[in-house]
Write a protein that holds these residues in place. Sequence first.
Motif, short mmCIF file in Angstrom:
data_model
loop_
_atom_site.label_atom_id
_atom_site.label_comp_id
_atom_site.label_asym_id
_atom_site.label_seq_id
_atom_site.Cartn_x
_atom_site.Cartn_y
_atom_site.Cartn_z
N HIS A 41 0.81 -1.22 0.00
CA HIS A 41 0.00 0.00 0.00
C HIS A 41 0.84 1.28 0.00
O HIS A 41 0.30 2.36 -0.16
CB HIS A 41 -0.94 0.01 1.20
N GLU A 42 2.14 1.15 0.18
CA GLU A 42 2.99 2.33 0.28
C GLU A 42 3.84 2.60 -0.96
O GLU A 42 4.21 3.74 -1.22
CB GLU A 42 3.93 2.21 1.50
N VAL A 43 4.18 1.55 -1.69
CA VAL A 43 5.08 1.73 -2.83
C VAL A 43 4.46 1.10 -4.08
O VAL A 43 3.52 0.31 -3.98
CB VAL A 43 6.46 1.07 -2.56
N ASP A 44 5.01 1.46 -5.24
CA ASP A 44 4.51 0.83 -6.45
C ASP A 44 5.14 -0.56 -6.60
O ASP A 44 6.00 -0.95 -5.81
CB ASP A 44 4.77 1.71 -7.68
N TRP A 45 4.70 -1.28 -7.61
CA TRP A 45 5.14 -2.67 -7.78
C TRP A 45 6.66 -2.76 -7.91
O TRP A 45 7.31 -3.61 -7.31
CB TRP A 45 4.46 -3.29 -9.00
N GLU A 46 7.24 -1.86 -8.69
CA GLU A 46 8.69 -1.90 -8.89
C GLU A 46 9.43 -1.57 -7.60
O GLU A 46 10.55 -2.03 -7.39
CB GLU A 46 9.09 -0.91 -9.99
N GLY A 47 8.82 -0.76 -6.75
CA GLY A 47 9.47 -0.37 -5.50
C GLY A 47 9.31 -1.37 -4.36
O GLY A 47 9.91 -1.21 -3.30
N PHE A 48 8.49 -2.40 -4.58
CA PHE A 48 8.26 -3.41 -3.55
C PHE A 48 9.47 -4.34 -3.52
O PHE A 48 9.74 -5.05 -4.48
CB PHE A 48 6.98 -4.20 -3.84
N ARG A 49 10.19 -4.34 -2.39
CA ARG A 49 11.39 -5.19 -2.27
C ARG A 49 11.23 -6.12 -1.07
O ARG A 49 10.84 -5.69 0.02
CB ARG A 49 12.64 -4.32 -2.11
N VAL A 50 11.59 -7.38 -1.29
CA VAL A 50 11.46 -8.38 -0.23
C VAL A 50 12.33 -8.00 0.96
O VAL A 50 11.94 -8.19 2.12
CB VAL A 50 11.80 -9.79 -0.76
N GLN A 51 13.51 -7.43 0.70
CA GLN A 51 14.37 -7.05 1.82
C GLN A 51 13.75 -5.97 2.69
O GLN A 51 14.00 -5.92 3.90
CB GLN A 51 15.78 -6.66 1.36
N ASP A 52 12.91 -5.12 2.10
CA ASP A 52 12.21 -4.11 2.90
C ASP A 52 11.14 -4.75 3.79
O ASP A 52 10.91 -4.31 4.91
CB ASP A 52 11.57 -3.04 2.00
#
Length: 198
Positions: A41-52
Motif C-alpha cells: 500500500h505504500e510503494v509501487d510494484w517496482e518499489g516493492f522489495r522483499v528485503q524491505d
Amino acid sequence: MSPSDLAAAAAEQVDEPLGRGRPRDADRTAAILDAAVELIHEVDWEGFRVQDVASRAGAGLATIYRRWPTKEALVAAAMRHDAPTERPSSGDPRADLRMLFVGLADKMCGKGGSFIGVLAAARHHDELGAAVDEVMRTTVRGTIRTSIGAVIGDDHPQLDMVTDAVPATLLLRAGIFEEPLDPDDFADEVVALLDALT
C-alpha cells in the motif's frame, strides 16, 4: 539484483535470533505478511522489495524465501492474508454497505497506483494471478455483491453491473487518476446511487 540473486543471498544469511520463548513460525508468518501488506500500500510494484519486508517484519531474508521463494509468491500470500473474511453485519443493510465501502475506499486512498502494478504483474505470474483472481473475484466481489443485494434486492436486474461498476469507479479514481478520495464521501455516493436504483 534479480530475484534469483536475492534468493541465493538469502540462503546464505542467518536469521536474527528471537527473544526467549517467542513462538517462531506463527509470529514470523503474521509479521511478514502484515509487513508485506503495508508495503504493497505504500510503494509501487517496482518499489516493492522483499528485503524491505524483512526489515519491517524483523525477519531474515532466508526466513521469507523459505516460505515464499519469489516476490510474486509473497505478494500473493499477503493478498490472501489481507482479504476480508466477513462483511459487516449490524442488521442495517445500508449501514453495513456504507461501512464496507468506507473500508475499501480507505484501503485505496493514495494507494491505488500500487494495486494497478500488482494487477499488471499478475498477468505475467501465474501464482500472483491466481491470488488476484481468488481475492478479487471470489472474496471481494462476492462480499460487495451480497452487500449491494441486501440493499437493492438479490433479484435486481442491475445487481451485477452495479457490483462491478462501484469498485471499478473506486479503482479508477484512486489508482488511475490518483484523485484525493474521502472514504466517507465515497461511501455516501454509493448509498445515494443505490437509493436511486430502488
